[in-house]
Scaffold this motif. Structure first.
Motif: not given
Length: 119
Positions: A8-14
Protein backbone atom coordinates in the motif's frame (compact mmCIF):
# COMPACT_ATOMS: atom_id res chain seq x y z
CA UNK A 1 6.94 -17.57 14.10
CA UNK A 2 4.90 -14.82 12.48
CA UNK A 3 5.25 -13.62 8.91
CA UNK A 4 4.19 -10.10 7.96
CA UNK A 5 3.70 -8.72 4.46
CA UNK A 6 3.03 -5.02 3.95
CA UNK A 7 1.51 -3.32 0.95
CA UNK A 8 0.00 0.00 0.00
CA UNK A 9 2.90 2.41 0.05
CA UNK A 10 3.61 4.85 -2.73
CA UNK A 11 4.03 8.44 -3.79
CA UNK A 12 1.37 10.97 -2.82
CA UNK A 13 1.10 14.72 -2.67
CA UNK A 14 0.86 16.52 0.62
CA UNK A 15 -2.73 16.51 1.82
CA UNK A 16 -3.45 13.19 0.18
CA UNK A 17 -4.23 9.78 1.64
CA UNK A 18 -2.83 6.28 1.61
CA UNK A 19 -3.87 3.03 3.21
CA UNK A 20 -1.25 0.52 4.25
CA UNK A 21 -2.05 -3.14 4.78
CA UNK A 22 -0.19 -5.78 6.76
CA UNK A 23 -1.16 -9.41 6.33
CA UNK A 24 -0.07 -11.75 9.11
CA UNK A 25 0.41 -15.50 8.90
CA UNK A 26 1.95 -18.22 11.02
CA UNK A 27 1.48 -18.31 14.78
CA UNK A 28 -0.93 -15.41 14.82
CA UNK A 29 -3.03 -16.75 17.69
CA UNK A 30 -0.40 -15.67 20.18
CA UNK A 31 0.16 -12.13 18.90
CA UNK A 32 -0.10 -9.56 21.68
CA UNK A 33 -0.19 -6.39 19.63
CA UNK A 34 0.46 -5.18 16.12
CA UNK A 35 1.60 -1.82 14.96
CA UNK A 36 3.12 0.42 12.36
CA UNK A 37 6.54 1.98 12.67
CA UNK A 38 8.18 4.56 10.48
CA UNK A 39 11.84 5.12 9.67
CA UNK A 40 12.63 8.40 7.99
CA UNK A 41 15.97 8.92 6.25
CA UNK A 42 18.73 9.40 8.79
CA UNK A 43 16.40 8.83 11.73
CA UNK A 44 15.59 6.02 14.10
CA UNK A 45 12.56 3.85 13.64
CA UNK A 46 9.60 5.18 15.63
CA UNK A 47 6.17 3.88 16.52
CA UNK A 48 3.30 5.46 14.63
CA UNK A 49 0.27 3.46 15.72
CA UNK A 50 -0.34 0.32 17.79
CA UNK A 51 -3.40 -1.87 18.16
CA UNK A 52 -3.50 -4.31 21.04
CA UNK A 53 -5.05 -7.76 21.19
CA UNK A 54 -8.36 -6.51 22.57
CA UNK A 55 -8.57 -3.50 20.29
CA UNK A 56 -7.14 -0.60 22.24
CA UNK A 57 -5.08 1.78 20.15
CA UNK A 58 -2.23 4.21 20.67
CA UNK A 59 -0.86 6.82 18.32
CA UNK A 60 2.22 8.95 18.09
CA UNK A 61 1.40 12.60 18.65
CA UNK A 62 2.26 13.28 15.01
CA UNK A 63 -0.34 10.76 13.86
CA UNK A 64 -3.25 11.68 16.12
CA UNK A 65 -6.25 12.98 14.25
CA UNK A 66 -4.83 12.00 10.86
CA UNK A 67 -4.04 8.27 11.00
CA UNK A 68 -6.28 5.38 11.98
CA UNK A 69 -5.12 1.86 12.75
CA UNK A 70 -7.62 -0.96 12.42
CA UNK A 71 -7.70 -4.67 11.85
CA UNK A 72 -9.78 -7.32 10.15
CA UNK A 73 -9.46 -10.50 12.19
CA UNK A 74 -11.12 -12.58 9.49
CA UNK A 75 -8.33 -11.61 7.09
CA UNK A 76 -5.54 -11.48 9.70
CA UNK A 77 -4.76 -8.02 8.40
CA UNK A 78 -3.97 -4.72 10.05
CA UNK A 79 -4.47 -1.42 8.25
CA UNK A 80 -3.15 2.08 8.62
CA UNK A 81 -5.32 4.73 7.04
CA UNK A 82 -3.27 7.88 6.60
CA UNK A 83 -5.05 11.12 5.76
CA UNK A 84 -3.83 14.70 5.42
CA UNK A 85 -0.35 13.43 4.72
CA UNK A 86 2.59 15.73 5.28
CA UNK A 87 6.07 15.77 3.79
CA UNK A 88 7.43 14.74 7.18
CA UNK A 89 5.42 11.51 7.02
CA UNK A 90 7.85 10.29 4.38
CA UNK A 91 9.72 7.12 5.27
CA UNK A 92 9.70 3.37 5.20
CA UNK A 93 6.75 1.98 7.12
CA UNK A 94 7.19 -1.34 8.86
CA UNK A 95 4.54 -3.60 10.28
CA UNK A 96 5.33 -5.15 13.64
CA UNK A 97 3.83 -7.95 15.71
CA UNK A 98 4.92 -8.96 19.17
CA UNK A 99 4.51 -12.12 21.17
CA UNK A 100 5.29 -12.96 24.75
CA UNK A 101 6.56 -16.35 25.81
CA UNK A 102 6.84 -16.20 29.56
CA UNK A 103 8.76 -13.04 30.31
CA UNK A 104 10.43 -12.82 26.93
CA UNK A 105 9.13 -10.64 24.11
CA UNK A 106 9.59 -11.59 20.47
CA UNK A 107 9.21 -9.00 17.72
CA UNK A 108 8.46 -9.74 14.10
CA UNK A 109 8.82 -7.25 11.26
CA UNK A 110 7.65 -6.98 7.71
CA UNK A 111 9.93 -6.00 4.87
CA UNK A 112 8.74 -2.40 4.88
CA UNK A 113 6.87 -0.28 2.38
CA UNK A 114 8.01 3.13 1.17
CA UNK A 115 5.77 6.15 1.64
CA UNK A 116 6.84 9.34 -0.06
CA UNK A 117 4.90 12.56 0.39
CA UNK A 118 5.76 15.34 -2.00
CA UNK A 119 5.15 19.03 -1.43
Amino acid sequence: QVQLVESGGGLVQAGGSLRLSCAASGSIFSINAMGWYRQAPGKQREAVAIIARFGSTNYADSAKGRFTISRDDAKNTVYLQMNSLKVEDTGVYYCNADQWHGSRRYDYWGQGTQVTVSS
